[in-house]
Design an enzyme around this catalytic site. Sequence first.
Site, PDB file in Angstrom:
ATOM      1  N   HIS A  32       0.836  -1.201   0.000  1.00 14.79           N
ATOM      2  CA  HIS A  32       0.000   0.000   0.000  1.00 14.79           C
ATOM      3  C   HIS A  32       0.870   1.250   0.000  1.00 14.79           C
ATOM      4  O   HIS A  32       1.829   1.353   0.765  1.00 14.79           O
ATOM      5  CB  HIS A  32      -0.916   0.018   1.228  1.00 14.79           C
ATOM      6  N   PRO A  45      -4.615  -0.369  18.382  1.00 20.44           N
ATOM      7  CA  PRO A  45      -4.309  -0.780  17.010  1.00 20.44           C
ATOM      8  C   PRO A  45      -4.503   0.322  15.970  1.00 20.44           C
ATOM      9  O   PRO A  45      -4.184   0.109  14.795  1.00 20.44           O
ATOM     10  CB  PRO A  45      -5.288  -1.933  16.766  1.00 20.44           C
ATOM     11  N   LYS A  94       0.905  -0.316  15.078  1.00 25.28           N
ATOM     12  CA  LYS A  94       2.291  -0.327  15.540  1.00 25.28           C
ATOM     13  C   LYS A  94       2.678  -1.544  16.379  1.00 25.28           C
ATOM     14  O   LYS A  94       3.869  -1.767  16.614  1.00 25.28           O
ATOM     15  CB  LYS A  94       2.558   0.939  16.377  1.00 25.28           C
ATOM     16  N   TYR A 149       3.371   6.653  10.214  1.00 30.83           N
ATOM     17  CA  TYR A 149       2.577   5.493   9.812  1.00 30.83           C
ATOM     18  C   TYR A 149       3.426   4.445   9.117  1.00 30.83           C
ATOM     19  O   TYR A 149       3.298   3.243   9.390  1.00 30.83           O
ATOM     20  CB  TYR A 149       1.449   5.945   8.874  1.00 30.83           C
TER      21      TYR A 149
END
Length: 389
Positions: A72, A292, A296, A384
Site C-alpha cells: 500500500h 491498534p 504499531k 505510519y
Amino acid sequence: MRTKVAIIGAGPSGLLLGQLLHTFGVDNIILERQTPDYVLGRIRAGLLEEGTVSLLDQVGAGARLHQEGLVHHGVELAFGGARHRIDMHAATGKTVTIYGQTEVTLDLMNARKAAGLTSVYSASDVKPHDFDTDHPRVTYVKDGVSHEIACDFIAGCDGFHGVSRASVPASAITSYERVYPFGWLGILSETPPVSPELIYNNHERGFALCTMRSSHRSRYYVQCPLDDHVDQWSDDRFWDELKRRLDQKAADELVTGPSIEKSIAPLRSFVAEPMRFGRMFLAGDASHIVPPTGAKGLNLAASDVHYLSQALREYYDEKSSAGLDGYSARALARVWKAVRFSWWMTSMLHKFPDEGEFAARIQIAELDYLVSSKAASTSLSENYVGLPF
C-alpha cells in the site's frame, strides 16, 4: 539443557528473535505454553512496515509475504461524508504491506523448523529464575516432567499477560497506562475489500476501519462500548452499523457476507520501564501495548527484537556489553514515539463518551488540517510507515 538465550514465547517476536540469533550463530531455545495450532489461531494485526519486512527477509521468511502481501502506498481518511487520500509513498518514499500476523507467525515457524532449531510447545509452569545473577535459568513442565534450561540470557517475548514481566519485582519496574473507554468490534469475512487501501472513518456514531487480509478476505472494525458482548452483534447488525459510518460510495460498494471470526478488543496504551532486568530482557507486548489505530504493535515488537538481536550479536562476537546496556533506552525511545502516534490517531478518530461537541469539532479541524497541509500529512506518513530503527 543449556543454551545461550532462552526465549519465552513463540509469537512473532520470540520466533523472529530466535531466527535472527540463529543467523548470528547464537544458540537459542524457545518455550511456549500453548500449542502451535493455538498460536496460529490468534487473529491479530496485518500491517507491516518496511523495516519489519526487511527483518523477515533477513531470516529467510519473506518469500510468501512478497508473493501474497498487498503493498500500500497510501491510506484514506474519511470524515464529513467524504474521503481524503494521504499519499504516504510520495511523502516518504516508503510503503506498508498488508500481510496477516498469523501468516508471519507461520512463516517464522516453518523457517525455524527448517533450520532444525528447538521449540518446546505446551510447556506449562514456565518460570525465569536468577536473572539478577550471572547464571539465569528457566524451568518448565512438559508432559508432567520438570525441566530446566541453563542460559546466559533470557528474552521475555511472552506478551502482556506473560510470566516474564510478572516475575520482575514490583519495585524494579514502572508502568504507564491509559485505558480507553471503548473497544473495537472486529469481523473477518471472505469478501473483497471495499477499497484497495485502508479507510479510517471518523463519524458521529463512532470510529470505523475498513482493512483487509488479502484481495478476497476483508477485516472491518467498528468502535463499540466496552461492556458490549459479541453475542449482541449478529452479522446483519454489524454490516448495518458499518454502512452507517461509511461515506455513501463505500456503503454502496461494500460486499457483505458471513463472518469467519468476530471479536471485541479493548484499547489501551501501556508501557513498562525498563526493558532490561539483569540478564532478562523484555520485547514486544511483554513491555508495551498500543491501541491498534496506528498499526504499531507487531512492528514495535520487530524493532525491539532488532535492537536486542544486534546487542546479543555484539556481546558474543565482539565481547562488548554496550548494546545490551543500551537496549532498554534505545528501544523505549522508539516505543514512546509509537505510543504517542497511536494515542494521537486514536484521539483524533474516535468518539469519546465523556466529551461533547467541542471535542468533535476539534477532531474535524484536525482532520481537515491533516488533509490540506503537506507538512501535517508528511508527519502522519512518516509515523505510519514507521520511524527508522
